[in-house]
Scaffold this motif. Structure first.
Motif, short mmCIF file in Angstrom:
data_model
loop_
_atom_site.label_atom_id
_atom_site.label_comp_id
_atom_site.label_asym_id
_atom_site.label_seq_id
_atom_site.Cartn_x
_atom_site.Cartn_y
_atom_site.Cartn_z
N THR A 248 2.97 -3.64 5.86
CA THR A 248 1.66 -3.34 6.10
C THR A 248 1.25 -4.49 7.49
O THR A 248 0.26 -3.80 8.39
N GLN B 288 -3.64 1.18 2.75
CA GLN B 288 -3.07 0.86 1.40
C GLN B 288 -4.24 0.79 0.29
O GLN B 288 -4.03 1.46 -0.76
N ASP C 223 0.14 3.76 4.78
CA ASP C 223 0.62 2.84 4.20
C ASP C 223 0.70 3.40 2.67
O ASP C 223 -0.36 3.42 2.06
MG LIG Z 1 1.42 -3.40 2.05
#
Ligand SMILES: [Mg+2]
Ligand SMILES: Nc1ncnc2c1ncn2[C@@H]1O[C@H](COP(=O)(O)OP(=O)(O)OP(=O)(O)O)[C@@H](O)[C@H]1O
Lengths: 331, 315
Positions: free
Chosen positions: A43, A82, A160
């Motif tokens: 990330t 995410q 993500d």
């Molecule tokens: Mg991550």
């Protein structure tokens, strides 16, 4: 559509290393998958490219230009976060329209409507367009988040774990859809996943992160067949690569501590004898959990084999991979 | 072992009572707990309300208990609604209400927005800003009286310093045109922190990642402010306005202490006016009608407002 180059990127959060000295060339039109366990810095890498995080060191080039001084808007990227990051007070339709309503773009309303319709169809969320974003299930939110990225054609799509909350059927469908979008638009994508099918089926390149460092970058074949270390070898392949003491089968190269055996590296019927502890029938294939001189090992067989628990099977390696004491590949 | 709440309660209760507790159903025990509250509520809220409504149709005067009370129908209401003095106090109240809300929202939100940025010592600033709110209204009224004093007050001095207007040439509390603003200033000074705190709670509830998503979606800071910050703080802001609105509609102590309703009756807000009718002129029936009118007004406005608030929240 752009080439993106990372040069010696480092980013720490206090004492925690986010990423360390990452260099990577993402060619124009590439589909790069980033692999790595949780906390590896996937990330963080995405956020650095997007401009949501400033690197401590290193540089980022998009189409040959350093973008360090540019903000996320100027870098012209889209991100599927995410945690989805939908605008909770807006409807799905407004969420999808949000990136298009940028004054920079001056998209006419019909164009916006057309885009939204198109994206909603691909993602199967047409019937939810007028719902508020908070009234969706996790999988629906995730699809809206993907949709919000797809309505634009940015320099690079950053995703993500975009398919993590979807069911198997939808996931397979969207995998194909993303691949199609990638090919038809010639888009550049950077894609984080834990799913090996996603990685192998979509990627043109795979990058493997370990504790913030990029340990290998190459085509999926290359990563799978020629991993530089045990760590990389363990990231791909299902079942996971078997790691056994190197001297178990004899004639190990000098310096080798362990031998890595993917299931296709195993020949049954001759060699060292082992015991079958458990038989897993998985439909299209059968997994045998064996113990071999005190080491555990998983072997794949065709589904019609007559082997059962307690049987003894002989095993020998074929083109295995050797690692040294530090887990580094020995050639 | 049975250990229902009833059993436990019965065990530690003296014999005769224990038996009757054991006999109660869940519903029964619920009523037992709620009953004292309901009784109190009826005794000190509902009964007086009904009694007031009854009195509002009479010519009752509380200082002449023995006299016969006559039922006079809607006469009190007619007289109130056609009384220009009462309309004047209504206007004073409206002026006070609208301007205090306007300034408190504007300044309160701005302060919250500034405090919400990450800088050193913002906790300390929050504490300092919140101080006025913690004082007693009577104290605040009293010391602003000193601050407003034309010769010795700091306020006039500061005005003179910045604008050059002679400090003894005007009196915030004494001048007919300034007194309505004097009370607006004091109330704003005292209660802006409250609005700020609520706005701050609203701002803090907006997660950073929304701004991140918006900046990736190429929304300018200005657009982020209008499409994310404002809509997400709005329910909080409206709640603050509701609280302040209701409070200021009933405003009494601060203004009585500060201006006593004067000069003349320029700052005589409805609640001050009402108190005068009820406990100085002793026109109890008339004052009751007045109170009923105010109650209906506040209640009506508040319910419309709460509807709007819920709509905003749903959006
Ligand atoms: Mg991550
Ligand atoms: N804002 C932050 N403050 C402090 N530490 C952070 C921050 N963001 C990331 N980290 C740390 O940096 C490291 C890398 O985090 P990152 O989010 O990139 O992991 P990841 O590979 O995306 O993991 P996951 O698969 O769980 O999403 C972790 O150790 C994490 O704790």
């Amino acid at each position: 559509m752009a080439e993106v180059v990372l040069e010696n990127l480092s980013k720490s959060f206090g004492d925690t290393v986010g990423v360390e000295d990452i260099s990577m060339r993402i060619p124009d039109g590439a589909f790069v998958v980033i692999l790595g366990p949780t906390g590896a810095g996937k990330t963080t890498t995405l956020r650095l490219i997007a401009g949501l995080e400033a690197p401590d060191q290193g540089d980022i080039f998009i189409n040959g230009q350093s973008v360090l001084a540019l903000n996320p808007a100027q870098r012209d990227v889209t991100v599927v976060f995410q945690q989805y990051s939908l605008y909770p007070h807006l409807s799905v339709r407004e969420n999808l329209a949000f990136p298009l309503r940028s004054p920079l773009l001056k998209t006419p309303q019909e164009e916006i409507d057309r885009k939204i319709k198109e994206v909603a169809e691909v993602l199967h969320i047409e019937h939810k367009l007028d719902n508020k974003a908070v009234e969706l299930s996790g999988g629906e939110m995730q699809r809206v988040a993907i949709g919000r990225a797809l309505v634009r054609e940015p320099n690079i799509y950053l995703m993500d774990e975009p398919l993590s909350s979807l069911d198997a059927k939808l996931r397979a469908e969207l995998r194909i859809e993303l691949k199609r979008i990638h090919q038809s638009l010639g888009a550049t994508l950077l894609y984080v996943t834990h799913d090996q099918i996603e990685a192998m089926s979509m990627a043109t390149h795979i990058g493997v992160l370990q504790n913030g460092k990029l340990v290998q970058f190459g085509s999926p074949r290359e990563i799978y067949n020629n991993p530089v270390s045990q760590y990389v070898a363990e990231r791909l392949g299902s079942p996971r690569i078997n790691v056994l003491p190197a001297d178990l089968f004899g004639n190990a190269p000098k310096g080798a501590k362990t031998i890595g055996l993917r299931t296709e590296h195993i020949v049954l019927g001759r060699g060292v004898k082992g015991r079958v502890n458990r038989v897993e029938h998985l439909g299209d294939h059968t997994r045998l959990h064996m113990s071999l001189a005190g080491n555990d090992l998983i072997v794949v067989m065709d589904p019609h084999n007559p082997v059962s628990r307690g049987d003894t099977l002989a095993i020998s390696p074929e083109n295995p991979i050797y690692f040294d004491a530090n887990g580094i590949r020995v050639l | 072992m049975s250990s229902s709440p009833m059993e436990c309660a019965a065990k530690v209760t003296p014999r005769p009572l224990a038996n009757s507790i054991r006999g109660l159903s869940d519903r029964g025990i619920a009523w037992l707990f709620v009953a004292p509250t309901i009784f109190l509520l009826l005794a000190i809220n509902i009964f007086p309300l009904i009694w007031t409504i009854y009195l509002s149709f009479t010519n009752f005067r509380a200082n002449r208990i023995g006299r016969e009370v006559k039922f006079i129908g809607l006469r009190n209401y007619e007289r109130i609604l056609s009384d220009p003095d009462i309309w004047q106090t209504m206007q004073a109240t409206a002026h006070f209400l609208l301007w205090t809300l306007f300034f408190q929202v504007l300044i309160g939100f701005t302060l919250a927005w500034l405090i919400n940025r990450k800088f050193k010592g913002n906790d300390m600033w929050t504490t300092i800003i919140v101080l006025p709110m913690m004082l007693s209204p009577a104290v605040v009224g009293n010391f602003w009286k000193f601050l407003y004093h034309p010769q010795t007050g700091l306020f006039n001095y500061v005005v003179q310093f910045f604008t050059g207007v002679d400090s003894s040439s005007f009196s915030m509390i004494g001048d007919v045109s300034l007194a309505p603003w004097a009370i607006v200033i004091v109330d704003t000074w005292m209660w802006t922190p409250f609005v700020m705190l609520i706005c701050l709670a609203g701002l803090r509830s907006i997660p950073d990642y929304l701004y991140e998503a918006a900046s990736v979606d190429r929304a300018s800071k200005w657009r982020q402010f209008w499409t994310i910050t404002i809509p997400m703080v709005l329910p909080f802001l409206m709640l603050a306005v509701l609280f302040r609105g209701i409070e200021n509609f009933k405003m009494f102590d601060l203004v009585v202490q500060l201006t006593g309703g004067g000069p003349g009756s320029i700052t005589e807000l409805t609640s001050i006016n009402l108190k005068r009718e009820a406990f100085e002129k002793w026109r109890t029936g008339y004052a009751s009608a007045y109170a009923v009118i105010l109650f209906v007004t506040v209640f009506g406005l508040a319910s419309i407002y709460v509807k709007a608030l819920n709509k905003v929240k749903e959006r």
